[in-house]
Scaffold this motif. Structure first.
Motif, mmCIF file in Angstrom:
data_model
loop_
_atom_site.group_PDB
_atom_site.id
_atom_site.type_symbol
_atom_site.label_atom_id
_atom_site.label_comp_id
_atom_site.label_asym_id
_atom_site.label_seq_id
_atom_site.Cartn_x
_atom_site.Cartn_y
_atom_site.Cartn_z
ATOM 1 N N ILE A 36 54.057 -68.423 -28.955
ATOM 2 C CA ILE A 36 55.439 -68.753 -28.618
ATOM 3 C C ILE A 36 56.377 -68.444 -29.780
ATOM 4 N N GLU A 37 55.979 -68.782 -30.984
ATOM 5 C CA GLU A 37 56.821 -68.493 -32.143
ATOM 6 C C GLU A 37 57.022 -66.993 -32.321
ATOM 7 N N GLU A 38 55.984 -66.216 -32.075
ATOM 8 C CA GLU A 38 56.115 -64.764 -32.182
ATOM 9 C C GLU A 38 57.029 -64.210 -31.087
ATOM 10 N N PHE A 39 56.937 -64.751 -29.884
ATOM 11 C CA PHE A 39 57.867 -64.341 -28.820
ATOM 12 C C PHE A 39 59.304 -64.656 -29.227
ATOM 13 N N LYS A 40 59.524 -65.816 -29.787
ATOM 14 C CA LYS A 40 60.876 -66.213 -30.181
ATOM 15 C C LYS A 40 61.455 -65.265 -31.222
ATOM 16 N N ASN A 82 62.957 -71.026 -17.874
ATOM 17 C CA ASN A 82 63.480 -72.013 -18.828
ATOM 18 C C ASN A 82 62.430 -72.613 -19.757
ATOM 19 N N THR A 83 61.203 -72.136 -19.699
ATOM 20 C CA THR A 83 60.179 -72.626 -20.613
ATOM 21 C C THR A 83 59.116 -71.558 -20.817
ATOM 22 N N TYR A 84 58.584 -71.504 -22.036
ATOM 23 C CA TYR A 84 57.477 -70.584 -22.292
ATOM 24 C C TYR A 84 56.161 -71.134 -21.748
ATOM 25 N N GLU A 85 56.052 -72.456 -21.726
ATOM 26 C CA GLU A 85 54.789 -73.090 -21.365
ATOM 27 C C GLU A 85 54.773 -73.504 -19.895
ATOM 28 N N HIS A 86 53.757 -73.053 -19.175
ATOM 29 C CA HIS A 86 53.606 -73.370 -17.757
ATOM 30 C C HIS A 86 52.241 -74.037 -17.561
ATOM 31 N N HIS A 87 52.282 -75.355 -17.346
ATOM 32 C CA HIS A 87 51.077 -76.164 -17.304
ATOM 33 C C HIS A 87 50.459 -76.171 -15.906
ATOM 34 N N PHE A 88 49.138 -76.232 -15.868
ATOM 35 C CA PHE A 88 48.427 -76.389 -14.602
ATOM 36 C C PHE A 88 47.090 -77.062 -14.876
ATOM 37 N N THR A 89 46.527 -77.646 -13.854
ATOM 38 C CA THR A 89 45.238 -78.322 -13.982
ATOM 39 C C THR A 89 44.269 -77.764 -12.952
ATOM 40 N N PHE A 90 42.988 -77.867 -13.254
ATOM 41 C CA PHE A 90 41.961 -77.430 -12.306
ATOM 42 C C PHE A 90 40.638 -78.080 -12.672
ATOM 43 N N LYS A 91 39.706 -77.996 -11.743
ATOM 44 C CA LYS A 91 38.346 -78.464 -11.989
ATOM 45 C C LYS A 91 37.372 -77.318 -11.753
ATOM 46 N N THR A 92 36.362 -77.255 -12.590
ATOM 47 C CA THR A 92 35.315 -76.261 -12.393
ATOM 48 C C THR A 92 34.326 -76.784 -11.350
ATOM 49 N N LYS A 93 33.369 -75.948 -10.971
ATOM 50 C CA LYS A 93 32.409 -76.326 -9.926
ATOM 51 C C LYS A 93 31.577 -77.541 -10.314
ATOM 52 N N ASN A 94 31.388 -77.736 -11.616
ATOM 53 C CA ASN A 94 30.597 -78.897 -12.040
ATOM 54 C C ASN A 94 31.442 -80.157 -12.194
ATOM 55 N N ASN A 138 49.714 -71.542 -19.295
ATOM 56 C CA ASN A 138 50.101 -70.143 -19.434
ATOM 57 C C ASN A 138 51.348 -70.050 -20.307
ATOM 58 N N VAL A 139 51.451 -68.978 -21.075
ATOM 59 C CA VAL A 139 52.651 -68.720 -21.886
ATOM 60 C C VAL A 139 53.339 -67.496 -21.297
ATOM 61 N N LEU A 140 54.598 -67.668 -20.849
ATOM 62 C CA LEU A 140 55.315 -66.607 -20.154
ATOM 63 C C LEU A 140 56.653 -66.327 -20.823
ATOM 64 N N ALA A 141 56.873 -65.062 -21.165
ATOM 65 C CA ALA A 141 58.140 -64.623 -21.746
ATOM 66 C C ALA A 141 58.768 -63.575 -20.842
ATOM 67 N N ARG A 147 41.627 -68.492 -14.012
ATOM 68 C CA ARG A 147 42.433 -69.591 -13.462
ATOM 69 C C ARG A 147 43.927 -69.434 -13.728
ATOM 70 N N GLY A 148 44.272 -69.011 -14.957
ATOM 71 C CA GLY A 148 45.687 -68.874 -15.280
ATOM 72 C C GLY A 148 46.374 -67.804 -14.454
ATOM 73 N N ALA A 149 45.716 -66.682 -14.290
ATOM 74 C CA ALA A 149 46.286 -65.597 -13.486
ATOM 75 C C ALA A 149 46.394 -66.012 -12.027
ATOM 76 N N SER A 150 45.386 -66.694 -11.523
ATOM 77 C CA SER A 150 45.409 -67.138 -10.124
ATOM 78 C C SER A 150 46.566 -68.104 -9.884
ATOM 79 N N TYR A 151 46.758 -69.025 -10.804
ATOM 80 C CA TYR A 151 47.862 -69.984 -10.688
ATOM 81 C C TYR A 151 49.203 -69.253 -10.690
ATOM 82 N N PHE A 152 49.352 -68.310 -11.608
ATOM 83 C CA PHE A 152 50.601 -67.555 -11.719
ATOM 84 C C PHE A 152 50.893 -66.767 -10.446
ATOM 85 N N VAL A 153 49.911 -66.044 -9.937
ATOM 86 C CA VAL A 153 50.124 -65.220 -8.743
ATOM 87 C C VAL A 153 50.535 -66.092 -7.555
ATOM 88 N N ASP A 154 49.910 -67.251 -7.435
ATOM 89 C CA ASP A 154 50.278 -68.158 -6.343
ATOM 90 C C ASP A 154 51.715 -68.655 -6.494
#
Length: 300
Positions: free
Chosen positions: A63-67, A76-88, A96-99, A170-177
């Motif tokens: 994020i600092e390098e993007f800035k 309006n934010t670089y940080e995009h939070h999401f949660t998930f559970k693995t099969k176990n 995700n960090v998005l600029a 997971r991050g890419a899947s969340y973003f595409v959705d």
């Protein structure tokens, strides 16, 4: 992360010996590219495992390098939070960090340039620094930001440093959705682009889109390294069509190009360190990808 599905096909080789670049070569700071890769793959970030301290430290650095490049935060934010559970059943909090660089002519259409910043963390006291996988792609993302800050794109460009690739894209899947109601004209994904003793970078995805196929077939390589079209289900090699964060884009019928080198002894090992990369190849790989981006931005 590379899958191991085998199928048949054809490899196309494009090299400096066969053709010369006839357009303006895109420039970036090659020393900064290497410096950022060395930093991101240092022990300080403890292998950047999703949900752990080293991952958060890497995210803050990105994020600092993007800035520094004046890249805008996406939404309006670089940080995009999401949660998930693995099969176990293990639960993860990921980010995700998005600029963003706004397009000059088609602001409401996006090209997404991506790389994953997570890796495998620490195991049995050994740090898996993931220099090639995929600090190399993230450092390249920052070079894209550096370039785009001085050369605004036609389309809006989202620079996506995805989390949790190593846990199932997971991050890419969340973003595409989340972006399903937005117009993404193409994804360009970089995962493992800094280490090749053969001096070979592969591109996957052109076979699925006529415009991208034309761009790759007509590409005039500005470097001494080779660009190979393969690992795409046509050549009997590992099929990388769904092997990294471009997979969810392809599943959503979004055109993509994936750039990567072949697996090496350091793949998913503690020996994937900065000292093992091939610097000239890496700089050439980023130059090729950036040059192809210019054609994608101009053509699509």
């Amino acid at each position: 992360m590379k899958n191991t599905v085998l199928s048949l096909g054809l490899v196309l080789i494009f090299s400096l010996q066969s053709c010369a670049q006839d357009t303006l070569v895109a420039s970036f700071d090659e020393e900064q590219l290497l410096n950022r890769l060395e930093i991101l793959s240092s022990d300080k970030f403890e292998g950047r495992k999703t949900g752990e301290k080293g991952n958060a430290l890497a995210r803050a650095y990105i994020i600092e390098e993007f800035k520094k490049t004046k890249a805008l935060p996406f939404g309006n934010t670089y940080e995009h939070h999401f949660t998930f559970k693995t099969k176990n059943g293990t639960a993860y909090d990921a980010v995700n960090v998005l600029a963003l660089f706004k397009g000059t002519t088609t602001e409401d259409e996006y090209i997404v340039i991506s790389a994953h910043y997570d890796h495998l963390g620490i195991s049995e006291g050994k740090i898996y620094n993931g220099a090639d996988d995929d600090a190399s792609g993230v450092s390249a993302l920052l070079s894209f930001a550096e370039y785009l800050s001085k050369n605004p794109p036609k389309h809006s460009v989202i620079l996506a440093a995805f989390d949790a690739e190593e846990l199932g894209l997971r991050g890419a899947s969340y973003f595409v959705d989340k972006m399903k109601n937005q117009k993404i004209v193409a994804n360009m994904n970089m995962d493992m682009i800094s280490r090749s003793k053969k001096d070979e970078l592969y591109v996957v995805g052109a076979r699925y889109n006529d415009q991208l196929k034309t761009i790759i077939q007509n590409f005039k390589n500005p470097t001494s390294s080779n660009l190979l079209e393969g690992h795409d289900g046509t050549d009997g090699k590992q099929d990388w069509t769904y092997a990294s964060d471009h997979g969810p884009f392809h599943a959503a019928k979004i055109p993509f190009l994936y750039f990567g080198d072949e697996d090496h002894p350091g793949y998913h090992q503690p020996t994937d360190d900065y000292k093992e990369i091939t610097p000239t190849f890496y700089k050439n790989a980023v130059q090729m990808i950036l040059s192809i981006f210019l054609e994608v931005d101009k053509t699509l």
